[in-house]
Write a protein that holds these residues in place. Structure first.
Motif, PDB file in Angstrom:
ATOM      1  N   SER A  29       0.962  -1.250   0.161  1.00  0.00           N
ATOM      2  CA  SER A  29      -0.070  -0.054   0.074  1.00  0.00           C
ATOM      3  C   SER A  29       0.815   1.332  -0.150  1.00  0.00           C
ATOM      4  CB  SER A  29      -0.845   0.108   1.239  1.00  0.00           C
ATOM      5  OG  SER A  29      -0.177  -0.061   2.447  1.00  0.00           O
ATOM      6  N   GLN A  30       1.834   1.187   0.569  1.00  0.00           N
ATOM      7  CA  GLN A  30       2.759   2.299   0.582  1.00  0.00           C
ATOM      8  C   GLN A  30       4.045   2.086  -0.328  1.00  0.00           C
ATOM      9  OE1 GLN A  30       2.347   5.324   2.206  1.00  0.00           O
ATOM     10  NE2 GLN A  30       4.021   6.022   1.024  1.00  0.00           N
ATOM     11  N   LEU A  31       4.177   2.592  -1.410  1.00  0.00           N
ATOM     12  CA  LEU A  31       5.245   2.454  -2.389  1.00  0.00           C
ATOM     13  C   LEU A  31       6.570   3.102  -2.171  1.00  0.00           C
ATOM     14  CD1 LEU A  31       3.302   2.029  -5.847  1.00  0.00           C
ATOM     15  CD2 LEU A  31       3.940   0.230  -4.171  1.00  0.00           C
ATOM     16  N   ILE A  32       8.004   2.749  -2.153  1.00  0.00           N
ATOM     17  CA  ILE A  32       8.777   3.509  -1.932  1.00  0.00           C
ATOM     18  C   ILE A  32      10.027   3.190  -3.138  1.00  0.00           C
ATOM     19  CG2 ILE A  32       8.715   3.527   0.466  1.00  0.00           C
ATOM     20  CD1 ILE A  32      10.725   1.094   0.699  1.00  0.00           C
ATOM     21  N   SER A  33      10.983   4.213  -3.316  1.00  0.00           N
ATOM     22  CA  SER A  33      12.057   3.871  -4.217  1.00  0.00           C
ATOM     23  C   SER A  33      12.894   3.056  -3.674  1.00  0.00           C
ATOM     24  CB  SER A  33      12.724   5.060  -4.448  1.00  0.00           C
ATOM     25  OG  SER A  33      13.852   4.820  -5.177  1.00  0.00           O
ATOM     26  N   LEU A  34      13.426   2.079  -4.253  1.00  0.00           N
ATOM     27  CA  LEU A  34      14.647   1.113  -3.722  1.00  0.00           C
ATOM     28  C   LEU A  34      15.843   1.540  -4.360  1.00  0.00           C
ATOM     29  CD1 LEU A  34      13.001  -2.365  -3.812  1.00  0.00           C
ATOM     30  CD2 LEU A  34      12.923  -0.717  -2.013  1.00  0.00           C
ATOM     31  N   GLU A  35      15.774   2.643  -5.084  1.00  0.00           N
ATOM     32  CA  GLU A  35      17.204   3.136  -5.734  1.00  0.00           C
ATOM     33  C   GLU A  35      18.087   4.157  -4.875  1.00  0.00           C
ATOM     34  OE1 GLU A  35      18.143   1.630  -8.337  1.00  0.00           O
ATOM     35  OE2 GLU A  35      16.595   0.375  -8.749  1.00  0.00           O
ATOM     36  N   THR A  36      19.021   4.061  -4.375  1.00  0.00           N
ATOM     37  CA  THR A  36      19.886   4.713  -3.711  1.00  0.00           C
ATOM     38  C   THR A  36      20.035   6.064  -4.442  1.00  0.00           C
ATOM     39  OG1 THR A  36      20.929   3.134  -2.821  1.00  0.00           O
ATOM     40  CG2 THR A  36      21.883   5.192  -2.312  1.00  0.00           C
ATOM     41  N   GLY A  37      19.431   7.234  -3.732  1.00  0.00           N
ATOM     42  CA  GLY A  37      19.573   8.589  -4.240  1.00  0.00           C
ATOM     43  C   GLY A  37      18.587   9.137  -5.203  1.00  0.00           C
ATOM     44  N   LEU A  38      17.564   8.165  -5.511  1.00  0.00           N
ATOM     45  CA  LEU A  38      16.512   8.533  -6.217  1.00  0.00           C
ATOM     46  C   LEU A  38      15.206   8.568  -5.749  1.00  0.00           C
ATOM     47  CD1 LEU A  38      17.374   6.447  -9.904  1.00  0.00           C
ATOM     48  CD2 LEU A  38      17.883   8.815  -9.156  1.00  0.00           C
TER      49      LEU A  38
ATOM     50  N   TRP B  18       9.683   6.852 -10.979  1.00  0.00           N
ATOM     51  CA  TRP B  18       8.604   6.536 -12.142  1.00  0.00           C
ATOM     52  C   TRP B  18       8.964   6.931 -13.225  1.00  0.00           C
ATOM     53  CZ3 TRP B  18       4.902   3.383 -11.073  1.00  0.00           C
ATOM     54  CH2 TRP B  18       4.288   3.067  -9.882  1.00  0.00           C
ATOM     55  N   ARG B  19       9.592   8.169 -13.484  1.00  0.00           N
ATOM     56  CA  ARG B  19      10.027   9.000 -14.613  1.00  0.00           C
ATOM     57  C   ARG B  19      10.943   7.957 -15.530  1.00  0.00           C
ATOM     58  NH1 ARG B  19      13.736  11.332 -17.327  1.00  0.00           N
ATOM     59  NH2 ARG B  19      15.021  11.423 -15.281  1.00  0.00           N
ATOM     60  N   ARG B  20      11.969   7.393 -14.568  1.00  0.00           N
ATOM     61  CA  ARG B  20      13.027   6.631 -15.518  1.00  0.00           C
ATOM     62  C   ARG B  20      12.169   5.266 -16.058  1.00  0.00           C
ATOM     63  NH1 ARG B  20      19.076   7.395 -12.915  1.00  0.00           N
ATOM     64  NH2 ARG B  20      18.815   9.727 -12.528  1.00  0.00           N
ATOM     65  N   ARG B  21      11.285   4.582 -15.295  1.00  0.00           N
ATOM     66  CA  ARG B  21      10.635   3.533 -15.423  1.00  0.00           C
ATOM     67  C   ARG B  21       9.923   3.664 -16.693  1.00  0.00           C
ATOM     68  NH1 ARG B  21       9.634  -0.325 -11.056  1.00  0.00           N
ATOM     69  NH2 ARG B  21       7.444  -0.960 -11.905  1.00  0.00           N
ATOM     70  N   GLN B  22       9.128   4.733 -16.840  1.00  0.00           N
ATOM     71  CA  GLN B  22       8.369   4.968 -18.198  1.00  0.00           C
ATOM     72  C   GLN B  22       9.075   4.953 -19.148  1.00  0.00           C
ATOM     73  OE1 GLN B  22       6.021   8.068 -16.487  1.00  0.00           O
ATOM     74  NE2 GLN B  22       4.105   6.838 -17.142  1.00  0.00           N
ATOM     75  N   ASN B  23      10.322   5.857 -19.176  1.00  0.00           N
ATOM     76  CA  ASN B  23      11.174   5.871 -20.354  1.00  0.00           C
ATOM     77  C   ASN B  23      11.777   4.445 -20.802  1.00  0.00           C
ATOM     78  OD1 ASN B  23      10.849   8.619 -20.455  1.00  0.00           O
ATOM     79  ND2 ASN B  23      12.901   8.915 -19.118  1.00  0.00           N
ATOM     80  N   VAL B  24      12.220   3.512 -19.852  1.00  0.00           N
ATOM     81  CA  VAL B  24      12.614   2.256 -20.028  1.00  0.00           C
ATOM     82  C   VAL B  24      11.820   1.462 -20.628  1.00  0.00           C
ATOM     83  CG1 VAL B  24      13.493   0.096 -19.234  1.00  0.00           C
ATOM     84  CG2 VAL B  24      14.445   2.230 -18.063  1.00  0.00           C
TER      85      VAL B  24
END
Length: 396
Positions: A70-79, A85-91
């Motif tokens: 229910s609570q999403l978090i970034s697992l990427e250090t420094g992002l 989200w932006r980078r994922r959509q580009n990929v």
């Protein structure tokens, strides 16, 4: 040489590993006839092997801060999450252009992963605009969570998205065990074709059943993110009640358990030679078959490992925060005599040790389920692609 047609497979796991493990098994079967690219959106532990012939593209990872997603978090250090989200959509957009799939398989959405609609809806819009457009299939497990207060509204929303974007729904279940309409009840008619593949397992082979000379209990909880309460109760139950009876216990925590919790379990186990704590077991079904019994939650993959191993089993289905999937599955399996079940609400070292002692003498029935889901899914996708190709050619 003519390049093989491609399948692009989207899989997001936020809590456990089950969705990715199932997707990899399907991808391996698909790779017999297609180039298969998996876009994986969660953390992938290094211990998890990717089958040869399958290309895994790791999207910038998104996880969950709780056991419900229910609570999403970034697992990427420094992002931060927005940048991820932006980078994922580009990929995803780049993958669609480069892979040019004849089939696009989306795991769980729109039945679940609703928080990922912000990337999946634009992705699907783009896919449907391709010429020729790929066959689009939703890949879904046997049982859905169906206990939300606005469940009909959510089911209707899913039905609308299915009708807009999808050609087929592939249900990875034996319909003699569970059918989609038992946990998905929209008021809107669903237009995509529905196919039952049978259950997806990493191998339909049943490992040899080994009987240890002394009682041995194997305890696991999938990736482990929501297994802490089971592990703590198991360690205490063993030290207080099972060790004096000569029982050996191995606890497999899974790769997603908080290291602090693992350290606590290891500290509690010190001085008890009959208790082992390990982080990962790549061949869980074989390990089950080598034990006297198994204790676990009741996720999709674990339940199928229990069936394949043919071992006495106690399940403690994860049912916190309105989760109903595992309890539903546990109830069905218990009715068939495959497992004993203990509710999370009743879980204590005392109740767990008592249930373990009772299950050690359990006689397991022979049950027959369709376990050919990987191969059948590949056949279904291949047939859908062939039908689409014939239709396109007939219009030219």
């Amino acid at each position: 040489m003519t390049p093989r047609p491609s399948v692009l497979y989207y899989c997001q796991h936020s809590v456990g590993l089950g969705h990715l493990v199932r997707s990899l098994a399907i991808a391996q079967a698909l790779s017999e006839g297609f180039r298969v690219v998996i876009a994986s959106g969660g953390a992938v532990p290094p211990e998890l092997a990717v089958p040869s012939g399958v290309e895994l593209v790791a999207l910038p990872a998104i996880g969950s801060s709780d056991g419900r997603g229910s609570q999403l978090i970034s697992l990427e250090t420094g992002l931060d999450l927005e940048e991820v989200w932006r980078r994922r959509q580009n990929v995803l957009g780049t993958l669609l252009d480069e892979v040019r799939p004849v089939a696009l398989v989306i795991e769980l959405f729109p039945f679940g992963r609703r928080k990922f609609a912000r990337e999946l809806v634009p992705f699907l819009e783009r896919a449907t605009s391709l010429d020729p457009a790929p066959v689009i299939a939703s890949s879904v497990r046997d049982i859905l969570v169906d206990s939300k207060y606005n469940q009909r509204e959510l089911d209707d929303c899913a039905a609308l998205q299915l009708n807009r974007y999808f050609d087929a729904i592939i249900v990875h279940a034996d319909p003699n065990f569970a059918t989609l309409d038992e946990t998905f009840r929209p008021s809107i008619p669903v237009e995509p074709s529905i196919h039952y593949s049978g259950f997806v397992v990493r191998s339909a082979h049943r490992p040899p059943r080994l009987r240890p000379s002394a009682p041995e209990v194997l305890i696991s909880a999938g990736g482990g993110k929501v297994g802490a309460s089971l592990f703590r109760a198991a360690v205490t139950a063993h030290c207080r009640y099972l060790d004096p009876l000569g029982v050996r216990t191995r606890v497999v925590t899974g790769p997603f358990v908080d290291p602090v919790i693992v350290a606590q379990l290891e500290a509690d186990a010190r001085g008890c030679a009959t208790l082992e704590i390990s982080r990962f077991e790549p061949h869980l079904c074989e390990a089950m078959a080598s034990a006297s019994m198994t204790v676990s939650q009741c996720g999709y993959n674990t339940a199928l490992d229990i069936i394949r191993a043919g071992v006495p089993a106690l399940v403690v289905p994860y049912d916190a925060d309105g989760e109903t999937e595992q309890a539903f599955r546990a109830t069905r399996l218990a009715r068939k005599g495959v497992v004993n079940s203990l509710s999370m609400n009743d879980l204590t070292p005392e109740t767990l040790s008592g249930a373990i002692i009772g299950t050690l003498s359990m006689r397991t029935p022979t049950v027959t389920f369709d376990l050919g889901g990987s191969t059948e899914t590949a056949r279904i996708v291949s047939d859908l692609v062939e039908q689409r190709t014939r239709r396109v050619l007939s219009l030219r």
